[in-house]
Write an enzyme that holds these catalytic residues in place. Structure first.
Site, short mmCIF file in Angstrom:
data_model
loop_
_atom_site.label_atom_id
_atom_site.label_comp_id
_atom_site.label_asym_id
_atom_site.label_seq_id
_atom_site.Cartn_x
_atom_site.Cartn_y
_atom_site.Cartn_z
CG ASP A 3 -10.91 4.06 3.26
OD1 ASP A 3 -11.34 3.80 4.40
OD2 ASP A 3 -9.70 4.10 2.99
CG ASP A 4 -10.48 8.62 -0.33
OD1 ASP A 4 -9.36 8.18 -0.08
OD2 ASP A 4 -11.13 8.28 -1.35
CD GLU A 48 -9.67 3.89 -1.22
OE1 GLU A 48 -10.50 3.28 -0.54
OE2 GLU A 48 -8.84 4.67 -0.75
CG ASP A 49 -7.53 7.32 -3.83
OD1 ASP A 49 -7.86 7.72 -2.70
OD2 ASP A 49 -6.41 6.82 -4.05
CG ASN A 58 -0.75 10.07 3.58
OD1 ASN A 58 0.04 10.00 4.50
ND2 ASN A 58 -1.99 9.62 3.65
CE1 TYR A 95 -3.97 1.16 -0.92
CE2 TYR A 95 -3.51 2.77 0.77
CZ TYR A 95 -4.23 2.37 -0.32
OH TYR A 95 -5.20 3.17 -0.83
CE LYS A 129 -7.13 2.12 1.01
NZ LYS A 129 -7.78 3.29 1.55
NE ARG A 138 -7.47 12.15 -3.84
CZ ARG A 138 -7.82 11.77 -2.62
NH1 ARG A 138 -8.49 12.55 -1.85
NH2 ARG A 138 -7.51 10.56 -2.17
#
Ligand code: NAD
Length: 535
Positions: free
Chosen positions: A257-258, A234-235, A396, A92, A163, A145
């Site tokens: 999740d974000d 996700e993203d 991050n 990850y 993930k 993203r």
């Protein structure tokens, strides 16, 4: 029909390679196809880790592990589970980010599932091509993203794959229930569109109306093909992430999740930091640097948590302050976005440092993606208004962190309770060793997924993330807190996920949001659903 001979070795779920016994070699017609010596899985695992440690770069380690997953799935998971703290940054973040950037160039095995605008009208039929029929966890991205790396188009498939590996290793979901999906609607990344080796749909992203139609068809196609599946978004870029979540959150089994996973992990860190500072959660004033999806996702869950402690929504909202690129989020701020509106405060607009002096927050959370913004002056200002300031630099990758662990501890003379999004090594200051916690979403989503699968959840209300946060905070032990770490050890992830899953499952039963009857023993139910890769 049972596979025989070379077909056994080509099936990553069945393959044990050199661990097939003499009897199995005979029965499965493998004699001659493998060397003489029968290895245990333990020995094979040692061989794998030796090979990984010999690789010079993290991307080489990633490629090696990915190939192992394609060859011998159980050995891959056994190794990842037993060396999780060492291998998490490979499967990850941060290595997965590099793998995504290079995806089209390092493409080897066919992995994941791809849906493009050309599938419009027949997405359900396309989904039926997936070989496993009892899909329970889908991680889907549109690549718009990826981490802090922007629009990576189809190359973003590495994220769902990574993930889901964590769902298996950390949450005990059987890999045959997992499906990584790329909604490859195109990309606005010119470099990818110009790249001859790019494997994705080589067109610009569609306008919003067409995009929303694809999402809608996808969601309902999943309900048709895999009615028990949890969809993890996700993203996605922030406006799409919020629009999709709001539209489907209480209609189908899904979460983002974000937004929600990040919120739960941050709230857990805040809960445990209270055990160090001696503060009371309900009295905290919290300031965020950055007002994007991570920030307001955390904010929304904190509001929920404060209301659970007896505050009205209005009281809760007034304890949260956001500073974005144009300064404090107040009426005069020209950059207010729809997802920010509930947080707009009645106060003169101020730049960041002056806002700290004026508002005097107890907790400062960096989710700006702007590295180095928690300067010495900022940390010192937090120390002026608090005995023990709580400072989380969650952006991050490491280069984007608002400050490093060493800076936070040094500039605060060891007073700061610090956690970060990317891993930092322990810091020694005046003979005391400080261990910075990493607010990794991997603490949360595997346990939630395990619970959702075990109870066949109907959908996941926000309160699920409150329960998961409290559960995670309970897993932090006194020795972790003593070293300043507000999170438990990642090597215990399976136990942590198990405990989260039990709490979340009980909560879903209480709310009547399950499709099965509550069993006598929820622990036993959850345990029985956990995959074990040992052979
Ligand atoms: P986003 O792009 O939606 O939001 C970032 C916000 O910060 C934007 O509103 C932007 O205007 C603002 N910003 C940028 N520079 C700023 C500056 N100098 N001062 C003040 N505000 C500034 O992104 P996001 O999804 O909210 O993620 C933000 C960061 O949080 C990323 O770096 C991401 O990696 C990190 N994150 C960490 C975790 C975790 O640690 N578990 C989880 C999710 C996201």
């Amino acid at each position: 029909m049972e596979k025989k001979g070379i077909e056994v070795l080509k099936d990553p779920r069945q393959n044990k390679s050199t661990a097939f016994t003499v009897e199995e070699k005979e029965r499965l017609e493998l004699r001659g196809l493998l060397p003489y010596f029968v290895s245990s899985q333990e020995i094979q695992k040692q061989r794998v880790i030796e090979n990984i440690r010999r690789k010079e770069s993290n991307i080489e380690k990633y490629i090696f592990l990915s190939a192992l997953q394609d060859r011998n799935e159980r050995l891959f998971y056994r190794t990842v589970m037993d060396f999780l703290p060492e291998l998490l940054p490979i499967i990850y973040t941060p290595t997965v980010g590099e793998a995504c950037q290079k995806f089209s160039h390092i493409y080897r095995a066919d992995k994941g599932f791809y849906i493009t605008p050309e599938d419009k009208g027949s997405i359900a039929e396309v989904l039926a091509n997936w070989p496993d029929k009892d899909v329970r966890i889908i991680v889907v991205t549109d690549g718009s993203r990826i981490l802090g790396l922007g629009d990576l188009g189809c190359n973003g498939i590495g994220i769902p794959i990574g993930k889901l590996s964590l769902y298996v290793a950390g949450g005990g979901i059987d890999p045959e229930h997992c499906m990584p999906i790329m909604l490859d609607v195109g990309t606005d990344n010119e470099a990818l569109l110009d790249d001859l080796l790019y494997v994705g749909y080589p067109h610009k992203r569609p306008p919003q109306e067409e995009y929303d139609e694809i999402i809608d068809e996808f969601i309902y196609a999943v309900q048709k093909q895999f009615p028990k599946a949890l969809i993890q978004f996700e993203d996605f870029i922030t406006p799409n992430a919020y629009r999709i979540l709001e539209k489907y959150q209480d209609k189908v089994l899904c979460f983002n999740d974000d937004i929600q996973g990040t919120a739960a992990v941050a709230l857990a860190g805040i809960y445990s930091s209270m055990k160090i500072t001696g503060g009371q959660f309900k009295n905290q004033t919290i300031m965020f640097l950055g007002a994007g999806s991570a920030a307001t996702g955390i904010g929304d869950l904190i509001v929920h948590a404060l209301m659970a402690e007896g505050h009205t929504e209005e009281e809760a909202l007034r304890q949260l302050w956001f500073v974005d690129i144009n300064g404090l989020l107040v009426n005069e701020n020209p950059g207010i976005m729809p997802h920010n509106e509930r947080y707009v405060q009645d106060h003169p607009i101020l730049p960041f440092i002056e806002a700290i002096h004026s508002i005097k927050p107890n907790i400062l959370i960096g989710v700006s993606g702007a590295g180095g913004t928690f300067t010495k002056e900022v940390i010192e200002a937090m120390c002026e208004v608090n005995e023990r300031p709580v400072i989380f630099a969650l952006s991050n990758p490491t280069s984007k962190a608002e400050c490093t662990a060493s800076e936070a501890y040094t500039w605060s003379s060891g007073k700061a309770v610090f956690a970060s999004g990317s891993p930092f090594k322990p810091v020694t200051l005046d003979d005391k060793v400080f261990v910075p916690g990493q607010g990794n979403n991997a603490y949360i989503f595997p346990g939630i997924g395990l619970a959702a699968m075990a109870v066949e959840a109907k959908y996941l209300p926000d309160s699920v993330f409150l329960v998961a946060a409290a559960s995670l905070a309970r897993e932090v032990n006194p020795s972790d807190l003593e070293s300043g770490n507000v999170y438990p050890k990642m090597s215990n992830l399976r136990t942590i996920s198990f405990e989260i899953a039990i709490d979340v499952a009980n909560h879903l039963f209480d709310l009547g949001l399950t499709r099965i009857e509550k069993p006598l023993n929820v622990r036993t139910l959850i345990k029985s659903k956990m995959y074990d890769p040992t052979y």
